[in-house]
Scaffold this active site. Structure first.
Site, mmCIF file in Angstrom:
data_model
loop_
_atom_site.group_PDB
_atom_site.id
_atom_site.type_symbol
_atom_site.label_atom_id
_atom_site.label_comp_id
_atom_site.label_asym_id
_atom_site.label_seq_id
_atom_site.Cartn_x
_atom_site.Cartn_y
_atom_site.Cartn_z
ATOM 1 N N SER A 179 -74.423 -25.939 49.425
ATOM 2 C CA SER A 179 -74.105 -27.290 48.953
ATOM 3 C C SER A 179 -72.626 -27.519 48.693
ATOM 4 O O SER A 179 -72.250 -28.554 48.135
ATOM 5 C CB SER A 179 -74.880 -27.581 47.664
ATOM 6 O OG SER A 179 -76.275 -27.581 47.901
ATOM 7 N N GLU A 184 -26.787 20.727 45.668
ATOM 8 C CA GLU A 184 -26.780 21.028 47.098
ATOM 9 C C GLU A 184 -25.395 20.983 47.746
ATOM 10 O O GLU A 184 -25.106 21.767 48.637
ATOM 11 C CB GLU A 184 -27.690 20.028 47.838
ATOM 12 C CG GLU A 184 -29.165 20.195 47.550
ATOM 13 C CD GLU A 184 -29.764 21.405 48.244
ATOM 14 O OE1 GLU A 184 -29.037 22.124 48.949
ATOM 15 O OE2 GLU A 184 -30.963 21.652 48.074
#
Length: 698
Positions: A345, A85
């Protein structure tokens, strides 16, 4: 004349140049300051304890635009990007004049745009402006913006902006979002083929989408690879090998680990872009797979939830509120680690711990498991049967209801609630209702996190710790109540009892201490366990609270609990050594006053009956049993017979503070003494009541 026209033309050109410079300065000054990375609308991300991505949310403009730093991207990507680029990126000031001239000449010769001549900085300017640049005016403005970017930011900052804003198809922006979506991984390590594809896609992100146009994507990728060879970045052999690879790109879903905790973190601080949790992504991922597998064997809409924490540090390592967030049949969106339910419990260990702490009994002390009525409250055991006289150890391991209710009446329900709050839990009672004995059997509201919080204190020798999933904004993870939840001795005794339960799928040297629970009507099944470092809590049930017939903590939750422990490693962390102040855990060594749990009268006399009374022999009697030897008739010494009445069997017997083996429901003791002398005989009934006489034997 010609000289005059030439001079006039020169003046005109100079004036135009001056006007052009003035316009350039004016237009440049009129540009707004370019946005900083902190000003960009980014995706919120939730990270684990090692900063690995757990979950991401789309940005405010509905883009997958994840925060990323250049040093977290494979350097090969940037080398390919600059070669393809903008090879003079580090030399120009925002625009590349040679590239612009070359682009213009190519376009004139071809009659069409061949290359744009844009630098990376110009592309960043266009991405930030988010407007097309087809006109000369827009191209002119882009050039000015590029110069302003160069004058405002460093080259590294400009690369960071590109890595954040480059488009990759659909609503994907940025290298990190693209790598996670197309390759299913972070961009820290990329193959040459992967890096080349990420360079090629932003040029035409929709036309080259790998999931829609794989052919175009491969062509564009291979052009980048050829340029890399020309630039000397890749060898021809490596580039050829990469070009021959199949695309291997498909759309992956964004990571979605710990979805409930991630959602909670974002909701708690919606303005934060990065949320850091204590979750371990590998452990979380493995346990989520386990929960999906276990849930698959359960009928819908039965669900599961699990929480794992390091009780040494207070860090929550895994939190699963439902097996599948998207499973609507199981209401997967509901976080069942925070839902308030009946704990069954699971609170019994704390009742026993308080009894141990207050000297009511030791694990080997006896207690009666029989039908009981306390002010109209008549608890029954899960199996509707009774075990008679049992030790406290046995009563807790068997999860018997009647002994737990008796002990809670002795220590006080309000005290149990206070200790749970010390642990950091938040028990919920009906409005205006005081704590009652039903708490021992689950008559209070708690969440899975509350239970993990409470059991973490047991694993820490009774010391509270605040469990947290937040690494940054929650303050000290170690913070907890200064007062202990239980004494060190009592916490160790409870752990010793719970570690004696069957070790499912476990053959390690060190055991897991755990307790199960099943709430009334089979609505909730629980299992909570811990070793010397970790605590794990498991819940199963229907999110809507309706019953699941036959589902118990032992049947459904315990297998999940032990498989979760296996995920932590094959060996358990041992518990701390027994405190020096703890009594030996051998029945024959239990001190006489604690042979039976020392319940107060209101509890000990729940089943009406007369106290124990010895009616033969009388106290102080002198008995001739022939202990001096055989008499003239050849008879040997006679046994001592003690007769008594009253009390509740079975009965225990002690002579001179030494227990005699076994117990009996007969109201008569027959004992063969070994020698003459004084004998102190004590009879104890199952409620702890006693009677004694001292006699002289000869």
């Amino acid at each position: 004349m010609a000289r005059r026209w030439g001079a006039a033309a020169g003046l005109a050109l100079a004036a135009l140049a001056l006007c052009g410079q003035a316009k350039l300065r004016h237009d440049y000054a009129a540009l707004p300051a370019p946005p900083r990375v902190a000003d960009l609308p980014l995706s919120s991300v939730v990270l684990d304890r090692e900063d690995r991505l757990l979950r991401a949310f789309t940005s405010s403009d509905d883009k997958w635009r994840l925060p990323v730093e250049p040093d977290t991207i494979d350097p090969l990507y940037f080398r390919l990007l600059l070669a393809f680029e903008d090879k003079r990126f580090f030399d120009h000031g925002g625009y590349d004049l040679r590239a612009l001239v070359r682009s213009a000449l190519q376009s004139l010769r071809s009659g069409r745009i061949v290359s744009g001549g844009s630098t990376l900085t110009m592309q960043v300017a266009r991405l930030l402006d988010e407007r097309p640049t087809r006109s000369l005016q827009r191209k002119y403005e882009q050039l000015l913006r590029a110069v302003k970017l160069e004058n405002t930011f460093s080259k590294e900052d400009i690369l960071r902006l590109y890595a954040l804003r480059a488009p990759f198809g659909g609503n994907l922006e940025g290298v990190r979002a693209a790598s996670l979506t197309w390759f299913g991984k972070e961009p820290r390590r990329l193959t040459p083929a992967e890096a080349a594809l990420l360079v090629a896609l932003p040029q035409s992100p929709e036309a080259r989408r790998p999931d829609r146009y794989p052919g175009q994507a491969i062509k564009a990728r291979n052009r980048v690879l050829r340029r890399a060879v020309q630039a000397g970045i890749l060898s021809a052999e490596d580039a050829g090998s990469a070009a021959g690879e199949p695309l291997g790109a498909r759309r992956h879903a964004m990571p979605l680990f710990a979805p409930h905790e991630s959602r909670r973190a974002r909701q708690s601080a919606p303005q934060r872009q990065v949320h850091r949790l204590t979750i371990d992504r590998d452990l979380q991922s493995g346990l989520e797979a386990l929960m999906r597998r276990k849930a698959g064997a359960l009928p819908r809409p039965v669900s599961l939830a699990l929480l794992v924490a390091d009780h040494r540090s207070g860090e929550i390592l895994a939190s699963i509120g439902a097996p599948d967030l998207l499973d609507s049949a199981r209401e997967g969106h509901v976080d069942m680690t925070r839902a308030i339910r009946s704990p069954g419990s699971t609170l019994k260990p704390f009742i026993y711990g308080l009894a141990f702490e207050e000297g009511i009994g030791l694990p080997e002390s006896y207690i009666e498991d029989r039908a009981t009525d306390i002010a109209g409250y008549q608890p029954t055991n899960f199996d509707q049967g009774y075990q008679g006289t049992v030790t406290l150890r046995e009563a807790l391991q068997l999860s018997l209801n009647t002994p737990a209710v008796k002990l809670l009446e002795a220590v006080g329900p309000a005290r149990l609630i206070a200790r749970l709050k010390r642990a950091g839990a938040a028990p919920v009672l009906e409005k205006g209702v005081s704590p009652g004995l039903a708490i021992s059997l689950g008559g209070v509201g708690l969440s899975l996190k509350d239970l993990a919080q409470a059991y973490a204190a047991l694993g820490r020798g009774g010391k509270a710790v605040r469990l947290s999933v937040c690494r940054e904004t929650c303050g000290s993870l170690q913070a907890g109540s200064a007062a202990p939840v239980l004494s060190e001795k009592a916490a160790w005794q409870v752990s010793d009892v719970l570690a004696g339960l069957p070790q499912v799928q476990s053959a390690e040297t060190f055991h897991v201490a755990y307790k199960t629970g099943t709430s009334y009507g089979y609505r909730d099944a629980w299992a909570v366990g811990y070793d010397g470092r970790h605590v794990i809590a498991v819940w199963s049930g229907r999110p809507d609270g309706t019953p699941v017939p036959g589902a118990t903590g032992m049947k459904v939750a315990v297998p999940v609990l032990f498989e979760a422990f296996q995920a932590l490693g094959s060996r358990r962390v041992p518990f701390p050594a027994r405190p020096s102040i703890a009594w030996p855990q051998v029945a024959g060594e239990v001190p006489l006053p604690l042979r039976f749990a020392r319940l107060p009268d209101r509890v000990a006399n729940m089943a009406a009956g007369d106290p124990v009374r010895i009616f033969y022999p009388p106290d102080g009697a002198e008995l001739d049993l022939g202990l001096g030897g055989a008499d003239g008739g050849g008879n040997t010494a006679q046994p001592l017979v003690v007769k008594f009445k009253g009390g509740k069997g079975p009965f225990s017997y002690l002579v001179n503070d030494r227990p005699l083996p076994g117990g009996s429901r007969e109201r008569q003791l027959v004992w063969q003494p070994g020698q003459a002398g004084f004998a102190e005989v004590t009879i104890l009934d199952s409620s702890g009541k006693s009677a004694g006489v001292t006699v002289r034997l000869r």
